[in-house]
Design a protein around this motif. Sequence first.
Motif, PDB file in Angstrom:
ATOM      1  N   MET A   1       0.844  -1.162   0.000  1.00  0.00           N
ATOM      2  CA  MET A   1       0.000   0.000   0.000  1.00  0.00           C
ATOM      3  C   MET A   1       0.893   1.230   0.000  1.00  0.00           C
ATOM      4  SD  MET A   1      -2.992   1.381   2.420  1.00  0.00           S
ATOM      5  CE  MET A   1      -2.595   1.107   4.028  1.00  0.00           C
ATOM      6  N   ASN A   2       0.645   2.153  -0.873  1.00  0.00           N
ATOM      7  CA  ASN A   2       1.432   3.375  -0.940  1.00  0.00           C
ATOM      8  C   ASN A   2       0.974   4.374   0.099  1.00  0.00           C
ATOM      9  OD1 ASN A   2       2.967   2.485  -3.015  1.00  0.00           O
ATOM     10  ND2 ASN A   2       1.752   3.480  -4.600  1.00  0.00           N
ATOM     11  N   LYS A   3       1.904   4.999   0.745  1.00  0.00           N
ATOM     12  CA  LYS A   3       1.617   6.050   1.709  1.00  0.00           C
ATOM     13  C   LYS A   3       1.387   7.317   0.917  1.00  0.00           C
ATOM     14  CE  LYS A   3       1.588   7.071   6.109  1.00  0.00           C
ATOM     15  NZ  LYS A   3       0.777   6.430   7.067  1.00  0.00           N
ATOM     16  N   LYS A   4       0.267   7.957   1.055  1.00  0.00           N
ATOM     17  CA  LYS A   4      -0.101   9.117   0.251  1.00  0.00           C
ATOM     18  C   LYS A   4       0.141  10.421   0.994  1.00  0.00           C
ATOM     19  CE  LYS A   4      -1.725   7.099  -3.429  1.00  0.00           C
ATOM     20  NZ  LYS A   4      -1.233   7.300  -4.748  1.00  0.00           N
ATOM     21  N   PHE A   5       1.394  10.703   1.345  1.00  0.00           N
ATOM     22  CA  PHE A   5       1.810  11.972   1.902  1.00  0.00           C
ATOM     23  C   PHE A   5       1.137  12.335   3.213  1.00  0.00           C
ATOM     24  CE2 PHE A   5       2.622  12.400  -2.632  1.00  0.00           C
ATOM     25  CZ  PHE A   5       3.984  12.584  -2.558  1.00  0.00           C
ATOM     26  N   SER A   6       0.703  11.328   3.972  1.00  0.00           N
ATOM     27  CA  SER A   6       0.160  11.661   5.280  1.00  0.00           C
ATOM     28  C   SER A   6       1.270  11.806   6.304  1.00  0.00           C
ATOM     29  CB  SER A   6      -0.849  10.606   5.733  1.00  0.00           C
ATOM     30  OG  SER A   6      -0.202   9.373   5.875  1.00  0.00           O
ATOM     31  N   SER A   7       2.470  11.446   5.926  1.00  0.00           N
ATOM     32  CA  SER A   7       3.611  11.563   6.818  1.00  0.00           C
ATOM     33  C   SER A   7       4.526  12.675   6.315  1.00  0.00           C
ATOM     34  CB  SER A   7       4.352  10.240   6.886  1.00  0.00           C
ATOM     35  OG  SER A   7       5.463  10.390   7.714  1.00  0.00           O
ATOM     36  N   PHE A   8       4.110  13.908   6.489  1.00  0.00           N
ATOM     37  CA  PHE A   8       4.818  15.049   5.944  1.00  0.00           C
ATOM     38  C   PHE A   8       6.210  15.257   6.519  1.00  0.00           C
ATOM     39  CE2 PHE A   8       0.399  16.233   4.949  1.00  0.00           C
ATOM     40  CZ  PHE A   8       0.537  16.205   3.578  1.00  0.00           C
TER      41      PHE A   8
ATOM     42  N   VAL B   1       8.178   4.909   8.567  1.00  0.00           N
ATOM     43  CA  VAL B   1       6.748   5.207   8.643  1.00  0.00           C
ATOM     44  C   VAL B   1       5.912   4.279   7.773  1.00  0.00           C
ATOM     45  CG1 VAL B   1       4.991   6.973   8.209  1.00  0.00           C
ATOM     46  CG2 VAL B   1       7.174   7.617   9.226  1.00  0.00           C
ATOM     47  N   ALA B   2       6.376   4.020   6.574  1.00  0.00           N
ATOM     48  CA  ALA B   2       5.609   3.188   5.649  1.00  0.00           C
ATOM     49  C   ALA B   2       6.564   2.315   4.848  1.00  0.00           C
ATOM     50  CB  ALA B   2       4.795   4.074   4.710  1.00  0.00           C
ATOM     51  N   SER B   3       6.006   1.331   4.180  1.00  0.00           N
ATOM     52  CA  SER B   3       6.845   0.434   3.383  1.00  0.00           C
ATOM     53  C   SER B   3       7.015   0.918   1.954  1.00  0.00           C
ATOM     54  CB  SER B   3       6.273  -0.971   3.394  1.00  0.00           C
ATOM     55  OG  SER B   3       4.968  -0.963   2.848  1.00  0.00           O
TER      56      SER B   3
ATOM     57  N   LEU C   1       8.453   4.039  -4.619  1.00  0.00           N
ATOM     58  CA  LEU C   1       9.703   3.766  -3.911  1.00  0.00           C
ATOM     59  C   LEU C   1       9.385   2.808  -2.778  1.00  0.00           C
ATOM     60  CD1 LEU C   1      11.243   7.354  -3.543  1.00  0.00           C
ATOM     61  CD2 LEU C   1      11.738   5.635  -5.268  1.00  0.00           C
ATOM     62  N   ASN C   2      10.086   1.697  -2.735  1.00  0.00           N
ATOM     63  CA  ASN C   2       9.906   0.728  -1.661  1.00  0.00           C
ATOM     64  C   ASN C   2      10.964   0.972  -0.598  1.00  0.00           C
ATOM     65  OD1 ASN C   2       7.704  -0.703  -2.827  1.00  0.00           O
ATOM     66  ND2 ASN C   2       9.155  -1.593  -4.265  1.00  0.00           N
ATOM     67  N   ALA C   3      10.521   1.100   0.640  1.00  0.00           N
ATOM     68  CA  ALA C   3      11.439   1.374   1.746  1.00  0.00           C
ATOM     69  C   ALA C   3      12.505   0.294   1.828  1.00  0.00           C
ATOM     70  CB  ALA C   3      10.661   1.453   3.054  1.00  0.00           C
ATOM     71  N   GLY C   4      13.738   0.755   2.057  1.00  0.00           N
ATOM     72  CA  GLY C   4      14.854  -0.148   2.215  1.00  0.00           C
ATOM     73  C   GLY C   4      15.441  -0.674   0.915  1.00  0.00           C
ATOM     74  N   THR C   5      14.862  -0.305  -0.219  1.00  0.00           N
ATOM     75  CA  THR C   5      15.337  -0.768  -1.515  1.00  0.00           C
ATOM     76  C   THR C   5      15.855   0.427  -2.315  1.00  0.00           C
ATOM     77  OG1 THR C   5      13.675  -2.513  -1.518  1.00  0.00           O
ATOM     78  CG2 THR C   5      14.681  -1.972  -3.634  1.00  0.00           C
ATOM     79  N   ALA C   6      17.065   0.310  -2.821  1.00  0.00           N
ATOM     80  CA  ALA C   6      17.630   1.390  -3.634  1.00  0.00           C
ATOM     81  C   ALA C   6      16.853   1.502  -4.941  1.00  0.00           C
ATOM     82  CB  ALA C   6      19.103   1.128  -3.924  1.00  0.00           C
TER      83      ALA C   6
END
Length: 149
Positions: free
Chosen positions: A1-8, A46-48, A135-140
């Motif tokens: 699930m994509n985080k949609k900018f709720s974590s500014f 915050v998100a994946s 962009l997947n967290a932890g992946t270049a």
Amino acid sequence: MNKKFSSFPILFALLALLVSTCAVVFPASAQAAPTSTGSITVSDTVASSYDAYQIFGADVSDGDNDAKVYSQIAWASDAARDAVLPVLHSAGMPHSQITAQEAAEWLNADSHLTSALSAQLARSLQSSGAASVALNAGTAAELPCGYWL
């Protein structure tokens, strides 16, 4: 699930990092050939996954003392330009300034880039139909050089 900018705060830090490292530097005496892509890895605090939007494209080369030299700053797309310019103009950038170079210089000057402005840019880009990159967290991820949110 994509985080949609709720974590500014995370996104602001990401944009601030990218914009601060993408500040326009005047050409140095010794430069390498421009690069067209760079690598970024987002931490998973915050998100994946995140959606990234390119605002500007730029050529990047190495200058003196490990400084990066950015040139040929251009709008990443018409959709990005159309989403970003009204936000920057309402934030105080002069209406006579419409080029990507002028917008990048304005963002980098005098602490114009705030968390509130980042949030406004994010909302405008999301609703504009501008293309995003996952962009997947932890992946270049290899991305075209430029300014990203």
